[in-house]
Write an enzyme that holds these catalytic residues in place. Sequence first.
Site, PDB file in Angstrom:
ATOM      1  N   LYS A 117       0.852  -1.196   0.000  1.00 43.72           N
ATOM      2  CA  LYS A 117       0.000   0.000   0.000  1.00 43.72           C
ATOM      3  C   LYS A 117       0.885   1.243   0.000  1.00 43.72           C
ATOM      4  CE  LYS A 117      -1.820   2.484   3.256  1.00 43.72           C
ATOM      5  NZ  LYS A 117      -1.681   3.824   2.690  1.00 43.72           N
TER       6      LYS A 117
ATOM      7  N   GLY B 184       4.156   2.851  13.729  1.00 40.14           N
ATOM      8  CA  GLY B 184       4.998   1.659  13.894  1.00 40.14           C
ATOM      9  C   GLY B 184       4.692   0.969  15.214  1.00 40.14           C
TER      10      GLY B 184
ATOM     11  N   GLU C 165      10.636  15.032  15.870  1.00 38.02           N
ATOM     12  CA  GLU C 165      10.884  15.016  14.424  1.00 38.02           C
ATOM     13  C   GLU C 165       9.950  16.040  13.773  1.00 38.02           C
ATOM     14  OE1 GLU C 165       9.690  11.384  12.429  1.00 38.02           O
ATOM     15  OE2 GLU C 165      11.481  11.471  11.178  1.00 38.02           O
TER      16      GLU C 165
ATOM     17  N   CYS D   3      13.573  10.480   6.670  1.00 34.44           N
ATOM     18  CA  CYS D   3      13.661   9.923   8.029  1.00 34.44           C
ATOM     19  C   CYS D   3      15.053  10.056   8.603  1.00 34.44           C
ATOM     20  CB  CYS D   3      13.179   8.480   8.050  1.00 34.44           C
ATOM     21  SG  CYS D   3      13.901   7.490   6.759  1.00 34.44           S
TER      22      CYS D   3
ATOM     23  N   GLU E 218      10.809   0.595   9.871  1.00 33.99           N
ATOM     24  CA  GLU E 218      11.754   1.693   9.620  1.00 33.99           C
ATOM     25  C   GLU E 218      11.013   2.957  10.001  1.00 33.99           C
ATOM     26  OE1 GLU E 218      14.770   1.241   8.706  1.00 33.99           O
ATOM     27  OE2 GLU E 218      14.750  -0.748   7.818  1.00 33.99           O
TER      28      GLU E 218
HETATM   29  P1  NAI Z   1       2.185   7.639   8.738  1.00 29.40           P
HETATM   30  O1  NAI Z   1       3.099   6.816   9.537  1.00 29.40           O
HETATM   31  O2  NAI Z   1       0.810   7.865   9.249  1.00 29.40           O
HETATM   32  O3  NAI Z   1       2.044   7.042   7.254  1.00 29.40           O
HETATM   33  C1  NAI Z   1       2.908   6.109   6.660  1.00 29.40           C
HETATM   34  C2  NAI Z   1       2.077   5.024   5.986  1.00 29.40           C
HETATM   35  O4  NAI Z   1       1.374   4.296   6.972  1.00 29.40           O
HETATM   36  C3  NAI Z   1       1.021   5.526   5.020  1.00 29.40           C
HETATM   37  O5  NAI Z   1       0.945   4.643   3.938  1.00 29.40           O
HETATM   38  C4  NAI Z   1      -0.247   5.454   5.840  1.00 29.40           C
HETATM   39  O6  NAI Z   1      -1.416   5.335   5.070  1.00 29.40           O
HETATM   40  C5  NAI Z   1      -0.018   4.222   6.658  1.00 29.40           C
HETATM   41  N1  NAI Z   1      -0.753   4.124   7.911  1.00 29.40           N
HETATM   42  C6  NAI Z   1      -1.253   5.118   8.680  1.00 29.40           C
HETATM   43  N2  NAI Z   1      -1.851   4.610   9.760  1.00 29.40           N
HETATM   44  C7  NAI Z   1      -1.727   3.272   9.704  1.00 29.40           C
HETATM   45  C8  NAI Z   1      -2.123   2.192  10.551  1.00 29.40           C
HETATM   46  N3  NAI Z   1      -2.751   2.407  11.692  1.00 29.40           N
HETATM   47  N4  NAI Z   1      -1.819   0.943  10.178  1.00 29.40           N
HETATM   48  C9  NAI Z   1      -1.138   0.706   9.038  1.00 29.40           C
HETATM   49  N5  NAI Z   1      -0.756   1.678   8.208  1.00 29.40           N
HETATM   50  C10 NAI Z   1      -1.033   2.951   8.528  1.00 29.40           C
HETATM   51  O7  NAI Z   1       2.867   9.029   8.483  1.00 29.40           O
HETATM   52  P2  NAI Z   1       2.116  10.418   8.206  1.00 29.40           P
HETATM   53  O8  NAI Z   1       0.961  10.613   9.107  1.00 29.40           O
HETATM   54  O9  NAI Z   1       1.849  10.510   6.783  1.00 29.40           O
HETATM   55  O10 NAI Z   1       3.247  11.426   8.656  1.00 29.40           O
HETATM   56  C11 NAI Z   1       3.326  11.839   9.996  1.00 29.40           C
HETATM   57  C12 NAI Z   1       4.740  11.882  10.482  1.00 29.40           C
HETATM   58  O11 NAI Z   1       5.345  10.611  10.352  1.00 29.40           O
HETATM   59  C13 NAI Z   1       5.664  12.789   9.700  1.00 29.40           C
HETATM   60  O12 NAI Z   1       5.572  14.108  10.102  1.00 29.40           O
HETATM   61  C14 NAI Z   1       6.986  12.192  10.018  1.00 29.40           C
HETATM   62  O13 NAI Z   1       7.432  12.682  11.261  1.00 29.40           O
HETATM   63  C15 NAI Z   1       6.713  10.727  10.125  1.00 29.40           C
HETATM   64  N6  NAI Z   1       7.053  10.007   8.891  1.00 29.40           N
HETATM   65  C16 NAI Z   1       8.225   9.321   8.852  1.00 29.40           C
HETATM   66  C17 NAI Z   1       8.599   8.684   7.700  1.00 29.40           C
HETATM   67  C18 NAI Z   1       9.865   7.923   7.616  1.00 29.40           C
HETATM   68  O14 NAI Z   1      10.365   7.694   6.519  1.00 29.40           O
HETATM   69  N7  NAI Z   1      10.414   7.446   8.702  1.00 29.40           N
HETATM   70  C19 NAI Z   1       7.800   8.741   6.493  1.00 29.40           C
HETATM   71  C20 NAI Z   1       6.544   9.423   6.648  1.00 29.40           C
HETATM   72  C21 NAI Z   1       6.231  10.052   7.805  1.00 29.40           C
END
Ligand code: NAI
Length: 778
Positions: free
Chosen positions: A190, A246, A392, A297, A263
């Site tokens: 996804k 996570g 972050e 990240c 990650e």
């Molecule tokens: P997120 O962690 O919510 O989204 C990442 C992915 O997880 C997306 O595909 C989302 O649809 C999915 N997701 C969301 N909730 C889920 C759940 N309960 N179960 C399974 N999948 C789920 O990140 P978001 O809200 O877009 O960004 C928020 C913060 O997260 C950012 O400000 C940043 O600090 C961090 N982030 C870190 C990343 C990294 O590469 N380590 C990448 C994206 C965001």
Amino acid sequence: MSISDIFDDMSYGEATESAADAFAWITDQGSRFGHFIDGAMTAPGETFDSRNPATGEVLAHLSQATQADVDAAVKAARRAQPAWEKAGGATRARVLYAIARLLQKHSRLFATLETLDNGKPIREARDIDVPLAQRHFYYHAGMAQLMASELPDARALGVCGQVIPWNFPLLMLAWKVAPALAMGNTVVLKPAEYTSLTALLFADICRQAGVPKGVVNIVTGDGAVGEMIVNADVDKIAFTGSTAVGRRIREATAGSGKALTLELGGKSPYIVFDDADIDSAVEGLVDAIWFNQGQVCCAGSRLLVHEPIADLFHAKLRARMDKLRVGSPLDKSIDVGAIVDPKQLDTIRALVGANTAGHTHVAACDMPETGSFYPPTLITGLYPADTLMQEEIFGPVLVSTTFRTPAEAVEIANNTRYGLAASVWSENINLALDTAPKLAAGIVWINGTNMMDAAAGFGGVRESGFGREGGWEGLAAYTKPKATPRKLSQPGAMTGDGAPADGIDRTAKLYIGGKQARPDGGYSRPVWGKGGALLGHASLANRKDVRNAVEAAHAAKGWSKTTGHLRAQILYYLAENLAVRGGEFADRLNAMRGGKTGAREVEASLDALFTAAAWADKYDGQVHGVPIRGVALAVKEPVGVIGVLCPAEAPLLGLIATAAPAIAMGNRVIAHASEPFPLAATDFVQVLETSDVPAGVLNILTGAQADTADTLARHMDVDAVWSFGDPSLDAVIEEGSATNLKRSWVQNGAGVDWEKFDTRHVLQQATEVKNIWIPYGE
Ligand code: NAI
């Protein structure tokens, strides 16, 4: 304007990449997308808009997957998996090579589509995201080819659920899909809801490359769809995204038997010493924090600068920031593009807006009047505990503080719950290479930043998650041993009602911090032997004893800094001491369990101890050849403090075969002994006491494992928990480990053939790979 006018004027001229092909592709698809399931696109369902963050325009309408869509995708993946695995590495390699070549052929289309969808500068999409995605498929095509010869004992996990973020949409897809497919898995992926278009274009590539139906499935939608995948009938979840999500996934998959890699976020330090090449370090910062608008990240988002050069460094940095160009991501000369979505922009604004500490410098650059943009920002004079030094931001905002000594730099750098990456800038090789091992991070760049390659594992420690992507170590996350697991044997304790033959009370104490310790609760239980004889009493450890043991293990942190050579000697000596008393131990095992297998178990325990000693100075890292002017040193470091719930069967061997390799790698261990037969472990305390194993390196608890498992799993100062005990504790351990996202290793109800147990499995669990990138060669 003539060319000579331009030379006179030297004004900035836009060089915009045409997005015509990307728009044409979207239009060709009807602008409304379904999912890619079982080799075909489904009809669009209920849709949501995907927008260009630079302009706000709607690019396409994407479908929000339903439970039925996810189920269909998982089913297709499940159906396709056996044949894909059976096809063999060489066949899979050809398919992966074909994907890589098609990505290359269509790289311009991928780059423009990525830029439209995500807002990243076209220069970055073109020169970094897309080439690295291709490299990942090439590299893993090779891994598929080599699987049979190099990983003869490994096989695919099965169906992998993969949930990826929006910051590197195609690249994160490649990181997830390439190794999974190479090892014979099938996937349900996804993409993030903001950025699904390149994943859908990738679906097209899969069809052209001859990926069999059902091997790759892509469903779109928001976090609710991610949750459906997490809860689906899959064998593994691979997630990249926020630490908060996570953690939820760790809890949701606890006790399910699903493999998991996470990650997560970071707040990576960027350390500049006073002997650094300052101009290079300033330029490096542009790539560390303004690359991809800081939505990275591993972004170098925390600047730690040596006090003597702080003013000069900040002045040069401000001057450089003021020259950055913010604007249309399609402009090839732009430095900083759009923030992925207005919602993310609001988050950045709110975090920075709430800060009152330090001094804020906003780059004096022209800002676009519309679209989702945020100016490069530097906040100096912060204290390590300030919110913005800890949280972050995930935007183009750099926070800064100063340090006086290298030791202070390390202390501030490690003062974070994260541990993803770090940069060290110094012209003094001794200082740089002295600092790198001290940093709590999965990746360290010396005089560089944000370098990634398929050959070098990427991933972090602490709350940045666990598992590595890329390199040989990344393959462990997509394979399992070929051997069929043994049936778990869980013998119960003997019962009886007699008194000790000699009338002496023998209550074995706990062993904590090198001393025999009475249990906090003051309780013990009788240990009966075969035929009902009372062999002694074993103390019942409770959560307070666990906490004492953790404290003792932490006090022994010097063990992690000792050499493998020294640890080997100490373990050899321990083995010799055990050998001298082998007969006694054999008798004890026979008395506790009945039967005559004691001597055999002692022999196997001695072998395990000598084997752990042998490995202590040989479980080396690697040097990865990466396509830059440098090498990545993959160094194996101890995980830290490890809790081990020992198996009921093999009361001596189960303790030694797990704890000894962990200790050999420099970890400190809290072992909870075999629950029904604890006296072999408490007898072993006497051997430990006559050895040179320092206090706190191995601590031994007895009693009910259910009384200690949760405390061990939730303890913030424990770095990993392993269980070979009662499978009903798997869920307790995995759920509890979500607190600080420690590594956990449970057997999912499978038994272990202790006499044939491969020490290398333990060594892998007992080490973290740190990739240290150093400049090297021409
Ligand atoms: P997120 O962690 O919510 O989204 C990442 C992915 O997880 C997306 O595909 C989302 O649809 C999915 N997701 C969301 N909730 C889920 C759940 N309960 N179960 C399974 N999948 C789920 O990140 P978001 O809200 O877009 O960004 C928020 C913060 O997260 C950012 O400000 C940043 O600090 C961090 N982030 C870190 C990343 C990294 O590469 N380590 C990448 C994206 C965001």
